[in-house]
Design an enzyme around this catalytic site. Structure first.
Site, mmCIF file in Angstrom:
data_model
loop_
_atom_site.group_PDB
_atom_site.id
_atom_site.type_symbol
_atom_site.label_atom_id
_atom_site.label_comp_id
_atom_site.label_asym_id
_atom_site.label_seq_id
_atom_site.Cartn_x
_atom_site.Cartn_y
_atom_site.Cartn_z
ATOM 1 N N LYS A 53 -88.190 15.996 -47.819
ATOM 2 C CA LYS A 53 -88.714 15.806 -46.467
ATOM 3 C C LYS A 53 -87.994 14.663 -45.755
ATOM 4 O O LYS A 53 -87.751 14.728 -44.557
ATOM 5 C CB LYS A 53 -90.218 15.516 -46.522
ATOM 6 C CG LYS A 53 -91.043 16.770 -46.668
ATOM 7 C CD LYS A 53 -92.526 16.461 -46.703
ATOM 8 C CE LYS A 53 -92.930 15.940 -48.049
ATOM 9 N NZ LYS A 53 -94.372 15.853 -48.251
ATOM 10 N N GLU A 70 -98.419 15.988 -49.121
ATOM 11 C CA GLU A 70 -98.601 14.771 -48.330
ATOM 12 C C GLU A 70 -98.200 15.111 -46.891
ATOM 13 O O GLU A 70 -97.098 15.640 -46.675
ATOM 14 C CB GLU A 70 -97.709 13.652 -48.874
ATOM 15 C CG GLU A 70 -97.922 12.381 -48.075
ATOM 16 C CD GLU A 70 -97.151 11.176 -48.592
ATOM 17 O OE1 GLU A 70 -96.377 11.314 -49.554
ATOM 18 O OE2 GLU A 70 -97.323 10.101 -47.992
ATOM 19 N N ARG A 114 -88.708 21.589 -60.502
ATOM 20 C CA ARG A 114 -88.736 21.862 -59.069
ATOM 21 C C ARG A 114 -87.629 22.841 -58.705
ATOM 22 O O ARG A 114 -86.659 23.024 -59.438
ATOM 23 C CB ARG A 114 -88.665 20.589 -58.244
ATOM 24 C CG ARG A 114 -87.483 19.688 -58.520
ATOM 25 C CD ARG A 114 -87.686 18.306 -57.907
ATOM 26 N NE ARG A 114 -87.644 18.346 -56.466
ATOM 27 C CZ ARG A 114 -88.582 17.822 -55.682
ATOM 28 N NH1 ARG A 114 -89.650 17.247 -56.190
ATOM 29 N NH2 ARG A 114 -88.471 17.869 -54.369
HETATM 30 P P1 ATP Z 1 -90.327 15.870 -50.827
HETATM 31 O O1 ATP Z 1 -89.471 15.478 -51.986
HETATM 32 O O2 ATP Z 1 -89.729 16.928 -49.986
HETATM 33 O O3 ATP Z 1 -90.801 14.715 -50.008
HETATM 34 P P2 ATP Z 1 -92.806 15.835 -52.152
HETATM 35 O O4 ATP Z 1 -92.912 16.268 -53.553
HETATM 36 O O5 ATP Z 1 -92.869 14.398 -51.902
HETATM 37 O O6 ATP Z 1 -91.567 16.550 -51.513
HETATM 38 P P3 ATP Z 1 -95.418 16.629 -51.454
HETATM 39 O O7 ATP Z 1 -96.013 16.844 -50.121
HETATM 40 O O8 ATP Z 1 -95.941 15.538 -52.282
HETATM 41 O O9 ATP Z 1 -93.872 16.471 -51.230
HETATM 42 O O10 ATP Z 1 -95.410 17.993 -52.273
HETATM 43 C C1 ATP Z 1 -96.549 18.788 -52.483
HETATM 44 C C2 ATP Z 1 -96.330 19.567 -53.734
HETATM 45 O O11 ATP Z 1 -95.137 20.346 -53.636
HETATM 46 C C3 ATP Z 1 -96.160 18.668 -54.928
HETATM 47 O O12 ATP Z 1 -97.023 19.133 -55.960
HETATM 48 C C4 ATP Z 1 -94.714 18.808 -55.310
HETATM 49 O O13 ATP Z 1 -94.547 18.699 -56.693
HETATM 50 C C5 ATP Z 1 -94.374 20.195 -54.802
HETATM 51 N N1 ATP Z 1 -92.957 20.308 -54.500
HETATM 52 C C6 ATP Z 1 -92.229 19.566 -53.637
HETATM 53 N N2 ATP Z 1 -90.942 19.911 -53.663
HETATM 54 C C7 ATP Z 1 -90.824 20.924 -54.566
HETATM 55 C C8 ATP Z 1 -89.729 21.709 -55.048
HETATM 56 N N3 ATP Z 1 -88.485 21.528 -54.604
HETATM 57 N N4 ATP Z 1 -90.007 22.667 -55.969
HETATM 58 C C9 ATP Z 1 -91.259 22.858 -56.418
HETATM 59 N N5 ATP Z 1 -92.322 22.150 -56.014
HETATM 60 C C10 ATP Z 1 -92.119 21.183 -55.093
HETATM 61 MG MG MG Z 2 -94.876 13.661 -53.083
#
Ligand code: ATP
Ligand code: MG
Length: 559
Positions: free
Chosen positions: A270, A34, A260
């Site tokens: 983020k 995102e 994760r």
């Molecule tokens: P954040 O919690 O930092 O906002 P998010 O999951 O909302 O992260 P996205 O942009 O939706 O951020 O993430 C894109 C991809 O990265 C998703 O498929 C998510 O599952 C993966 N991802 C995010 N954080 C991790 C992590 N700590 N370990 C593994 N994969 C991750």
């Molecule tokens: Mg997300």
């Protein structure tokens, strides 16, 4: 690109089986960020897993932005994410893709659900909706709008889309089961009204699909065979499967979840990273202390080190906390093998060789890397006036101090043995200069009379030294789990995570080091040249990491 050592994991097993059995002809994955912030080390894991599996099994991986929430998203983030994925060493299939490319299809599919009695326009406000939703232990209650005729919902949906309805007044909800033990199936919201302009579709839409409604369908449109995501989406899988089962989608992706990446001394959210930026705890998303890919890059961490680290952390379904020391190990390991060597004096103390001619500069040579002759030699000017580090001199010391002591000898690395004959102090008693002599017979060999000179220190010739600023970075947080517990994670910040040293003196060849390139400052650590100039236009070097682990075990006392 060098590939890290591979170990098997459950995703590899599933994909190999699917290819062997012919369930899929080709593996197609995607990375779906995102664009509401910069990518961090956790995302690197998802990138390496998705792109890595596709590459390993001869398939394809898409880069698709999940741009369904215009109020938090921005092109700045889109651009940074594209840059970071490429920097990590991966190439996506075809063009960059966007959820917003599919808004028209998703809308048609929403109408399809309404027509089939599987979705309705609801007029509960957010608070009422929460109350009707129930809890983990109590079932929800049906919305009073749940049984309105499909015709009416279709018309209201059209009015929502046309901008005739106020934000927050109506939503489109799936009509599934308010009594489901899985809260995700209790008539989730499919569309909400949002008047924020979208960075790609502008004002074309004022209703946006929810992540849950968009995600699986996008995967279906793109023919994703293995929708890999993190464990928090496990409970959403029945909902995704429900949509896929009800809609005329062209393909049926399957979702697989893995744990994760959580890293000690690090926040990987983020939202929290944005808070660090907005509250000024760091200089920006790319501050070298940030666990963002842009911060790691600016710090001098290479993509190869990050890929190696991710591979070593493995892929599993068990949540855990990975020791930051493991990332640091991978960074050191990579830089030790690849970073050219150089000398830089961080706290300069003047040395004058009284027995060396004032007008003479010799050109000495030293290997760029002790174990890699193919990297060639570097040239080191040597002359009467030199800089050494203040910490390498003491007026007196016991014999554990293997550096320069008043009246004693030390070897200047890649050069001669010198002796400290006289200590010059200023009016405050501060040592400002050492008057020394050198032994001309010791270039590349030991003293001929059998004198033992044990210590070796680094140095830089004064007249040609490159003036520079050196930024010493340390861990951003003091606590291994900065966002666990009662306190705010910002109360755990390490007040000494940055020390700036000005007036440092580096060997002159470093002036040619390009921005972003790294090297080892011998005896000091690994550094890289910052893209920006420091105070007074000085060249800036960021410390990537020290030579040894000073945090773990007995070395914690900082030797
Ligand atoms: P954040 O919690 O930092 O906002 P998010 O999951 O909302 O992260 P996205 O942009 O939706 O951020 O993430 C894109 C991809 O990265 C998703 O498929 C998510 O599952 C993966 N991802 C995010 N954080 C991790 C992590 N700590 N370990 C593994 N994969 C991750
Ligand atoms: Mg997300």
């Amino acid at each position: 690109m060098s590939e890290p050592q591979r170990v098997s994991n459950f995703l590899r097993t599933i994909i190999r089986d699917d290819l062997d059995s012919g369930r899929v002809a080709e593996v197609v994955t995607r990375f779906p960020p995102e664009p509401n912030g910069y990518l961090h080390i956790g995302h690197a894991k998802s990138i390496c897993v998705n792109f890595g599996l596709a590459r390993e099994f001869g398939g394809r991986c898409n880069l698709r932005f999940d741009d369904t929430n215009p109020s938090t998203e921005d092109v700045e983030y889109v651009e940074a994410i594209v840059r970071d994925v490429a920097w990590l060493g991966f190439a996506w299939d075809g063009e960059v893709r966007y959820a917003s490319d599919y808004f028209a299809t998703l809308y048609a599919w929403a109408q399809h659900l309404v027509r089939n009695g599987l979705a309705y326009v609801c007029e509960l406000d957010p608070e009422q909706m929460r109350a009707y939703r129930g809890t983990l232990t109590e079932p929800g209650r049906d919305s009073p709008y749940r049984d309105r005729p499909a015709e009416q919902s279709l018309e209201l949906l059209e009015r929502m889309r046309a901008g005739a309805i106020e934000e927050g007044r109506m939503t489109l909800r799936a009509r599934i089961d308010m009594g489901s033990p899985n809260l995700n199936l209790r008539d989730p919201v499919l569309y909400r009204i949002k008047r924020a302009p979208h960075h790609r579709t502008g004002a074309a839409w004022c209703i946006y699909p929810s992540y849950d409604f968009a995600h699986g369908q996008e995967d279906a449109i793109e023919g994703i065979t293995h929708s890999i995501c993190t464990l928090e989406f496990e409970d959403h899988r029945p909902l995704y499967d429900w949509f896929i089962g009800q809609l005329p989608v062209p393909a049926r992706p399957r979702q697989y979840e893995f744990a994760r990446l959580n890293l000690s001394y690090t926040v990987t959210s983020k939202r929290k990273l944005r808070q660090l930026v907005e509250e000024g705890h760091v200089s920006g998303w790319d501050d070298p202390r940030m666990p963002t890919l842009s911060g790691l890059r600016r710090r001098g961490v290479t993509p190869a080190a990050i890929r190696d680290f991710v591979e070593r952390t493995g892929v599993s379904r068990a949540d855990g906390l990975v020791d930051l020391g493991m990332l640091e190990y991978c960074i050191r390991d990579d830089l030790d093998k690849n970073a050219p060597r150089a000398m830089c004096v961080l706290r300069p103390l003047k040395v004058t060789l009284l027995d060396y001619p004032a007008d003479r500069i010799e050109q000495l040579t030293a290997p760029a890397h002790p174990a890699r002759p193919e990297l060639g030699q570097r040239t080191l000017p040597f002359g009467r006036e030199l800089w050494i580090d203040r910490e390498d001199f003491r007026t007196e010391a016991n014999k554990d101090f293997k550096r320069l002591v008043a009246g004693g000898e030390v070897r200047l690395r890649n050069a001669y043995v010198i002796r400290a004959d006289e200590v010059v102090r200023d009016a405050h008693g501060e040592i400002v200069e050492l008057r020394c002599s050198h032994d001309p017979a010791t270039l590349g060999r030991n003293p001929s009379d059998g004198r033992k000179v044990k210590g070796v220190i680094h140095w830089v010739e004064a007249s040609q030294a490159l003036d520079c600023e050196v930024r010493l970075y340390d861990r951003l947080f003091l606590d291994p789990q900065p966002d666990a517990g009662e306190r705010s994670f910002t109360d755990n910040l390490n007040p000494h995570s940055l020390a700036v040293l000005r007036g440092c003196k580096a060997e002159p060849g470093l002036a040619a080091l390009p921005a972003g390139a790294g090297c080892q400052f011998e005896r000091e650590g690994y550094f890289c040249r910052d893209p920006e100039a420091g105070d007074g236009g000085a060249v800036v070097f960021n410390r990537t990491i020290g030579l040894r682990d000073t945090w773990s075990g007995s070395a914690a006392a900082k030797g």
